[in-house]
Write a protein that holds these residues in place. Structure first.
Motif, mmCIF file in Angstrom:
data_model
loop_
_atom_site.group_PDB
_atom_site.id
_atom_site.type_symbol
_atom_site.label_atom_id
_atom_site.label_comp_id
_atom_site.label_asym_id
_atom_site.label_seq_id
_atom_site.Cartn_x
_atom_site.Cartn_y
_atom_site.Cartn_z
ATOM 1 N N VAL A 188 -62.744 -16.731 -0.379
ATOM 2 C CA VAL A 188 -63.374 -17.628 0.593
ATOM 3 C C VAL A 188 -64.628 -17.022 1.215
ATOM 4 N N ALA A 189 -64.702 -15.708 1.363
ATOM 5 C CA ALA A 189 -65.884 -15.080 1.962
ATOM 6 C C ALA A 189 -67.109 -15.177 1.068
ATOM 7 N N TYR A 190 -66.901 -15.512 -0.222
ATOM 8 C CA TYR A 190 -68.003 -15.637 -1.165
ATOM 9 C C TYR A 190 -68.237 -17.090 -1.578
ATOM 10 N N ALA A 191 -67.382 -17.990 -1.151
ATOM 11 C CA ALA A 191 -67.467 -19.396 -1.560
ATOM 12 C C ALA A 191 -68.575 -20.109 -0.790
ATOM 13 N N ALA A 192 -69.369 -20.876 -1.502
ATOM 14 C CA ALA A 192 -70.444 -21.642 -0.867
ATOM 15 C C ALA A 192 -69.855 -22.775 -0.043
ATOM 16 N N PRO A 193 -70.565 -23.218 0.987
ATOM 17 C CA PRO A 193 -70.050 -24.298 1.827
ATOM 18 C C PRO A 193 -69.604 -25.528 1.040
ATOM 19 N N GLU A 194 -70.367 -25.910 0.010
ATOM 20 C CA GLU A 194 -69.992 -27.109 -0.744
ATOM 21 C C GLU A 194 -68.657 -26.929 -1.465
ATOM 22 N N GLN A 195 -68.338 -25.692 -1.858
ATOM 23 C CA GLN A 195 -67.038 -25.447 -2.483
ATOM 24 C C GLN A 195 -65.910 -25.637 -1.468
ATOM 25 N N LEU A 196 -66.145 -25.162 -0.249
ATOM 26 C CA LEU A 196 -65.135 -25.312 0.798
ATOM 27 C C LEU A 196 -64.951 -26.770 1.192
ATOM 28 N N LEU A 197 -65.991 -27.565 0.968
ATOM 29 C CA LEU A 197 -65.912 -28.997 1.285
ATOM 30 C C LEU A 197 -65.394 -29.818 0.104
ATOM 31 N N GLY A 198 -65.010 -29.145 -0.973
ATOM 32 C CA GLY A 198 -64.404 -29.828 -2.112
ATOM 33 C C GLY A 198 -65.384 -30.408 -3.104
ATOM 34 N N GLN A 199 -66.667 -30.031 -2.984
ATOM 35 C CA GLN A 199 -67.669 -30.536 -3.918
ATOM 36 C C GLN A 199 -67.754 -29.641 -5.143
ATOM 37 N N ARG A 200 -68.276 -30.173 -6.208
ATOM 38 C CA ARG A 200 -68.381 -29.426 -7.458
ATOM 39 C C ARG A 200 -69.412 -28.305 -7.318
ATOM 40 N N ALA A 201 -69.065 -27.122 -7.810
ATOM 41 C CA ALA A 201 -69.976 -25.979 -7.736
ATOM 42 C C ALA A 201 -71.028 -26.064 -8.828
ATOM 43 N N ASP A 202 -72.263 -25.696 -8.490
ATOM 44 C CA ASP A 202 -73.296 -25.549 -9.500
ATOM 45 C C ASP A 202 -73.902 -24.154 -9.351
ATOM 46 N N HIS A 203 -75.043 -23.910 -9.988
ATOM 47 C CA HIS A 203 -75.622 -22.573 -9.991
ATOM 48 C C HIS A 203 -75.910 -22.048 -8.585
ATOM 49 N N ARG A 204 -76.131 -22.944 -7.629
ATOM 50 C CA ARG A 204 -76.424 -22.503 -6.265
ATOM 51 C C ARG A 204 -75.229 -21.815 -5.621
ATOM 52 N N ALA A 205 -74.018 -22.206 -6.016
ATOM 53 C CA ALA A 205 -72.819 -21.543 -5.495
ATOM 54 C C ALA A 205 -72.769 -20.091 -5.964
ATOM 55 N N ASP A 206 -73.195 -19.838 -7.204
ATOM 56 C CA ASP A 206 -73.251 -18.461 -7.699
ATOM 57 C C ASP A 206 -74.286 -17.643 -6.928
ATOM 58 N N LEU A 207 -75.415 -18.261 -6.593
ATOM 59 C CA LEU A 207 -76.454 -17.551 -5.837
ATOM 60 C C LEU A 207 -75.975 -17.247 -4.417
ATOM 61 N N PHE A 208 -75.223 -18.164 -3.837
ATOM 62 C CA PHE A 208 -74.638 -17.928 -2.516
ATOM 63 C C PHE A 208 -73.700 -16.723 -2.582
ATOM 64 N N ALA A 209 -72.841 -16.699 -3.603
ATOM 65 C CA ALA A 209 -71.895 -15.583 -3.768
ATOM 66 C C ALA A 209 -72.639 -14.273 -3.981
ATOM 67 N N LEU A 210 -73.714 -14.298 -4.762
ATOM 68 C CA LEU A 210 -74.503 -13.090 -4.982
ATOM 69 C C LEU A 210 -75.113 -12.602 -3.667
ATOM 70 N N GLY A 211 -75.603 -13.529 -2.844
ATOM 71 C CA GLY A 211 -76.133 -13.151 -1.533
ATOM 72 C C GLY A 211 -75.065 -12.515 -0.659
ATOM 73 N N ALA A 212 -73.861 -13.074 -0.691
ATOM 74 C CA ALA A 212 -72.755 -12.499 0.082
ATOM 75 C C ALA A 212 -72.393 -11.111 -0.447
ATOM 76 N N LEU A 213 -72.439 -10.934 -1.759
ATOM 77 C CA LEU A 213 -72.177 -9.621 -2.357
ATOM 78 C C LEU A 213 -73.239 -8.608 -1.938
ATOM 79 N N LEU A 214 -74.509 -9.002 -2.005
ATOM 80 C CA LEU A 214 -75.585 -8.089 -1.620
ATOM 81 C C LEU A 214 -75.445 -7.688 -0.150
ATOM 82 N N HIS A 215 -75.119 -8.650 0.703
ATOM 83 C CA HIS A 215 -74.909 -8.356 2.124
ATOM 84 C C HIS A 215 -73.817 -7.299 2.277
ATOM 85 N N GLU A 216 -72.728 -7.486 1.545
ATOM 86 C CA GLU A 216 -71.616 -6.535 1.624
ATOM 87 C C GLU A 216 -72.008 -5.165 1.080
ATOM 88 N N MET A 217 -72.797 -5.145 0.008
ATOM 89 C CA MET A 217 -73.202 -3.862 -0.581
ATOM 90 C C MET A 217 -74.094 -3.059 0.360
#
Length: 198
Positions: free
Chosen positions: A129-158
């Motif tokens: 959940v800490a890496y999930a894009a808002p649209e995923q949490l709202l039940g919408q279909r994930a696209d490439h932007r969800a992966d970029l959101f997760a990458l941003g969350a990963l970079l923040h953590e790193m």
């Protein structure tokens, strides 16, 4: 369903060799990768900034190739990345999210939207959940932007050693993702520049 993922060949993605079904169960055969999972390498501490940016660049390049093929990971997390002994990042389980059955939390009539959202966040779970894009949490279909959101969350953590979004429960974390912005990385690590903040 996962067959297109076998076409993805990239040095920073664990190769999916085969997908099939046996006795009603789907199986996936991936390349074996030795190394340490990124979440274990972090262990609550920031990485060397140069190393973090190098790993993030490797992951971004892998995602760009996948997205060019129309493929979305949809569940990128720190535990889904291996850092090899030579310091290369490898994204695991590309294609896995595509074969998981969608769990519907809104089947019952009269279930309030807030309750459906809470149930959806609980299904996603603490590890994702800490890496999930808002649209995923709202039940919408994930696209490439969800992966970029997760990458941003990963970079923040790193670069900070902390999750971009945190809370005591998956629901708390989900609320943070939906309603707040993470702290600026330089406020948590003085070595981070404003360029990296942006």
């Amino acid at each position: 369903l996962v067959q297109p993922y076998t076409a993805l060949t990239h040095q920073h993605v664990a190769s999916l060799f085969e997908a099939g079904e046996q006795r009603g169960s789907v199986y996936l055969v991936y390349e074996f990768i030795s190394g340490e999972r990124l979440n274990a390498a972090l262990a609550g501490h920031p990485m060397n900034l140069r190393r973090a940016l190098d790993l993030a660049s490797q992951l971004a390049d892998a995602l760009a190739d996948a997205h060019a093929l129309g493929l979305v990971h949809g569940a990128l997390t720190a535990s889904g990345v291996i850092v090899t002994p030579k310091g290369h990042a490898k994204i695991l389980d590309f294609g896995l999210a595509a074969c998981l059955p969608e769990r519907r939390s809104d089947d019952a009539d009269g279930v309030r939207a807030a309750d459906r959202q809470a149930a959806r966040i609980e299904v996603i779970g603490r590890s994702r959940v800490a890496y999930a894009a808002p649209e995923q949490l709202l039940g919408q279909r994930a696209d490439h932007r969800a992966d970029l959101f997760a990458l941003g969350a990963l970079l923040h953590e790193m670069v900070t050693g902390r999750h971009a979004f945190s809370g005591r429960t998956p629901l708390d974390i989900g609320v943070q993702v939906l309603q707040s912005r993470p702290p600026v990385p330089s406020s948590l690590n003085a070595e981070v520049s404003r360029t990296v903040d942006r």
